[in-house]
Structure formats: C-alpha cells, structure tokens
Design a protein around this motif. Structure first.
Motif, PDB file in Angstrom:
ATOM      1  N   LEU A 283       1.484 -35.103 -31.183  1.00 21.03           N
ATOM      2  CA  LEU A 283       2.121 -34.437 -32.336  1.00 21.03           C
ATOM      3  C   LEU A 283       2.956 -35.392 -33.178  1.00 21.03           C
ATOM      4  N   GLY A 284       3.019 -36.657 -32.750  1.00 18.32           N
ATOM      5  CA  GLY A 284       3.806 -37.627 -33.505  1.00 18.32           C
ATOM      6  C   GLY A 284       5.297 -37.377 -33.424  1.00 18.32           C
ATOM      7  N   LEU A 285       5.749 -36.852 -32.252  1.00 19.43           N
ATOM      8  CA  LEU A 285       7.165 -36.543 -32.077  1.00 19.43           C
ATOM      9  C   LEU A 285       7.947 -37.798 -31.696  1.00 19.43           C
ATOM     10  N   PRO A 286       9.217 -37.880 -32.047  1.00 20.34           N
ATOM     11  CA  PRO A 286      10.057 -39.000 -31.610  1.00 20.34           C
ATOM     12  C   PRO A 286      10.357 -38.886 -30.118  1.00 20.34           C
ATOM     13  N   PRO A 287      10.963 -39.921 -29.517  1.00 19.73           N
ATOM     14  CA  PRO A 287      11.318 -39.841 -28.091  1.00 19.73           C
ATOM     15  C   PRO A 287      12.226 -38.642 -27.816  1.00 19.73           C
ATOM     16  N   VAL A 318       6.376 -25.130 -34.164  1.00 12.65           N
ATOM     17  CA  VAL A 318       7.311 -26.169 -33.724  1.00 12.65           C
ATOM     18  C   VAL A 318       8.453 -25.552 -32.927  1.00 12.65           C
ATOM     19  N   GLY A 319       8.714 -26.174 -31.763  1.00 11.40           N
ATOM     20  CA  GLY A 319       9.840 -25.747 -30.932  1.00 11.40           C
ATOM     21  C   GLY A 319      10.909 -26.821 -30.895  1.00 11.40           C
ATOM     22  N   ASP A 320      11.698 -26.813 -29.817  1.00 11.79           N
ATOM     23  CA  ASP A 320      12.852 -27.710 -29.714  1.00 11.79           C
ATOM     24  C   ASP A 320      12.518 -28.954 -28.889  1.00 11.79           C
ATOM     25  N   LEU A 321      13.090 -30.054 -29.337  1.00 10.75           N
ATOM     26  CA  LEU A 321      12.955 -31.350 -28.679  1.00 10.75           C
ATOM     27  C   LEU A 321      14.355 -31.813 -28.292  1.00 10.75           C
ATOM     28  N   ILE A 322      14.612 -31.949 -26.978  1.00 12.23           N
ATOM     29  CA  ILE A 322      15.933 -32.382 -26.501  1.00 12.23           C
ATOM     30  C   ILE A 322      15.994 -33.910 -26.574  1.00 12.23           C
ATOM     31  N   ARG A 355      14.511 -29.613 -34.129  1.00  5.38           N
ATOM     32  CA  ARG A 355      13.458 -28.634 -34.399  1.00  5.38           C
ATOM     33  C   ARG A 355      12.895 -28.975 -35.777  1.00  5.38           C
ATOM     34  N   GLY A 356      11.750 -29.639 -35.745  1.00  3.93           N
ATOM     35  CA  GLY A 356      11.233 -30.195 -36.999  1.00  3.93           C
ATOM     36  C   GLY A 356      12.104 -31.365 -37.413  1.00  3.93           C
ATOM     37  N   THR A 357      12.694 -31.276 -38.589  1.00  3.40           N
ATOM     38  CA  THR A 357      13.589 -32.344 -39.074  1.00  3.40           C
ATOM     39  C   THR A 357      15.047 -31.972 -38.926  1.00  3.40           C
ATOM     40  N   GLU A 358      15.310 -30.751 -38.438  1.00  8.25           N
ATOM     41  CA  GLU A 358      16.694 -30.295 -38.308  1.00  8.25           C
ATOM     42  C   GLU A 358      17.255 -30.680 -36.944  1.00  8.25           C
ATOM     43  N   ARG A 359      18.394 -31.365 -36.965  1.00  5.90           N
ATOM     44  CA  ARG A 359      19.064 -31.754 -35.719  1.00  5.90           C
ATOM     45  C   ARG A 359      20.343 -30.930 -35.592  1.00  5.90           C
TER      46      ARG A 359
END
Length: 370
Positions: A283-287, A318-322, A355-359
């Motif tokens: 998905l091209g997500l950051p670490p 899109v969900g949450d990325l910790i 979540r997406g571009t929102e931190r």
C-alpha cells in the motif's frame, strides 16, 4: 648363493646393532651421575600487574555466585516401570538472591523435565522452575539451599557501557566448571534472535571466549558487577570464534523480578491484530504498525482506532497506522511489542497514529494479555 650372502649380511648388521647398543649403554652408565645437576634457580616474579590483580580479585569475589546447571529428561523403564532421568545438557547460571533464585538462559533448560544446580562449594541441589521468558531467553530456577551457602551476584548496569572496556565471563564451558575468560566490550546494541524468533535488542557483543556450557553465566565489568547474561556465540565450528553475545543486565533486572513474582511476563495488549511488512509495502505505507483487526471490547476499540478494511479487489478503506508509543517510534510490530513490555496492564499510553495523511495522538489504557 645369493640367499646365503643376504643371510650373512643381515647377521652382520644385527650383530653390529647389538654391539652399538651395548656400547651406548656402557657410555650412559659411565657418564650418569658424574655431572653435578640441581634444580634451576627460580627467577624473581615481582608484583602482579594492576590488571592481573583486578582479574584475580574479581574471580575471587564473583565465582562463588556462579553455578553449574545440569538438565535431564524423564523416561519410563518399560521393564521395571521406574521413572529414569536421562542426562540432556549442561549450562551455567548465577545466584540472584538469598531466597535461592538462580538465573540462566531459557534454552539451557528448554525441554528438560528436571534440573540440578551445583554451587561453587560443589553441593548439588534439585531445582524448581519459577518462570521463563523465551522472548528474552531468560529463566529463573529456585533451590532450597540455606542462605549461608548462597552468594548473590553484585548487579551493575548496562546503559553506560563503552566499547573497549574490560569484561570477564565465568561459566562452565564443555562442563569445565568455574572457568574464567576475559576480553572487552566489542560492540553495543547488537540484535540476535531468541528461541521464539523474536528479536532481542540492545545485546552486548564481546570477544571474551564463550563456548557451549557458558550459556546463562555472567558477563562482568572490571568492578565485578553483572552487566549481562552470556547467551550466544557466532561461530561456524560451534566453538568460540571471538564473537559472543550477552543479554544486557538492565533487561535482566527488569524481567527477573517479574518472573519471580508472577512466573511469566504478562505483556499488556492494545487489542489489535497487526499487518505484515508486506502489507505496508503493497500500500506504500510509511514505517509503522498497520491495524488489520480491532478486538471489539479491547483498548484500541475503546480509543476509537480503526483497522484497514478490504472492500473490493485492490481497494482498501484506510485504517490507522501506529507510528509511535509515548514518543518512541514503532516502525514494526517487533518494536511495538518491545515497547509494550515496559508497561503494565492498566497503564495509559499515548499512541501517535496516522490515518491517511492525518496524524493525531490517541490515549489508550492497556489491557492484560490472557
């Protein structure tokens, strides 16, 4: 004629050999005792160097704390129906306190049905298993030895270690008890794999010789304090190649008291299922730790965290990325689990979540693992 000639020649050679041997014996008999010979004079030794005195003092101080551990498997004798103990392996350990707790590696006692601990005074005691933490390759045993026989090891710290400082290892390599080796801290913050496949971080690397049987023994600094538990070697042959690893004492001092109290490490949980690194890459997500599932009654659900949800082929809600916990980055699940070990169920932590571009930051109260 040729045979007779050969026989005569061999006879002459044999007679010559006898004559020479007799002559040599006579010569030795005549010369032995004729030359004065006394033991050589002993050259003055002088004082031990400061480093030698330090090494001798540390061994005298700490070796009574080091123990020899032997393990066995139990088997049933089909003829007598007696339970037999079959030797399985050996290792090292050290006395933790006067209550009889002994610390060693988990892999030293892994798969064993029984264990015995031999103290430095050569007394042997049957050990009881108190607790294990395979993710850090640590185990705690207990023996019913009287306090006067027990010498708890002095505890140091590992966070201030420097590459190049002197270290000493005491253990039972190849079953040879109370063996001392010396070296230096070769590197810090190494990573090795535990028996469960989890990464052990912050590991001390040393060139002090560590061999099979040293596992579970202490790594000491020049003050005779415990700074690590000797755990593994890197060696193509299985013997010491000058690259040994020790679990840092700061981790040991955090984990062992919990094992003594509870028998295991009960890691607090967020109540999520995490995605694999391949998911992030696809998905091209950051670490970070992508959430795939949220337990309905868990801490993450109560805090409003959402999972990534596939809706159609190639399409994902899109969900949450910790990405951090209390400011500590969590680039992968292993790092997140390491960070969670420093908390207890009921603690509230602050997660940095994308979540997406929102931190944003989310407060989560941790639950207990089952």
């Amino acid at each position: 004629m040729r045979s007779a000639h050969r026989f005569t020649l061999l006879s002459l050679l044999f007679i010559l050999f006898i004559v020479l041997a007799a002559s040599l014996g006579t010569l030795l008999a005549k010369t032995a005792g004729t030359t004065p010979a006394q033991p050589r004079a002993i050259a003055p030794r002088g004082e031990l160097t400061a480093d030698e005195r330090n090494t001798v003092e540390i061994f005298a101080l700490t070796s009574p704390s080091v123990v020899h551990i032997t393990t066995a498997r139990q088997a049933l004798n089909l003829f007598t129906l007696n339970v037999l103990e079959i030797p399985q392996g050996t290792g090292s350990g050290f006395v933790w306190d006067e209550a009889g707790h002994v610390v060693t590696n988990f892999h030293v006692i892994q798969g064993a049905d029984a264990a015995r601990v031999t103290l430095a005074d050569q007394s042997t005691w049957r050990a009881k298993l108190v607790g294990v933490y395979p993710d850090r390759d640590l185990a705690v045993l207990r023996i019913d030895a009287p306090p006067e026989r027990l010498r708890p090891i002095p505890i140091g710290e590992s966070k201030g270690l420097k590459v190049g400082q002197k270290v000493l290892a005491i253990g039972n390599p190849f079953g040879l008890d109370q063996s001392l080796t010396t070296g230096v801290v070769s590197a810090l913050n190494r990573e090795i794999e535990s028996v469960t496949g989890r990464t052990i971080r912050g590991v001390i690397q040393t060139d002090a010789a560590i061999n099979p049987g040293n596992s579970g023994g202490p790594l000491l600094d020049s003050a005779g304090r415990l700074i690590g538990v000797n755990t593994a070697i890197y060696s193509p042959s299985g013997a010491s190649a000058g690259i040994g690893f020790a679990i840092p004492v700061d981790e040991v001092n955090r984990i062992v008291p919990r094992l003594i109290r509870e028998g295991r490490i009960r890691r607090p949980v967020l109540g999520i299922a995490a995605a694999s690194p391949a998911f992030n890459k696809a998905l091209g997500l950051p670490p970070g730790v992508a959430i795939l599932r949220v337990d309905p009654d868990g801490p993450a659900a109560r805090a409003g965290l959402k999972p990534f949800v596939p809706v159609t082929e190639g399409s994902v809600v899109v969900g949450d990325l910790i990405v951090a916990i209390d400011g500590t980055p969590t680039p992968d699940l292993d790092t997140l689990l390491d960070a969670l070990e420093r908390y207890r169920p009921g603690d509230t932590v602050t997660l940095d979540v994308l979540r997406g571009t929102e931190r944003r930051q989310v407060a989560v109260t941790l639950d207990s693992s089952s």
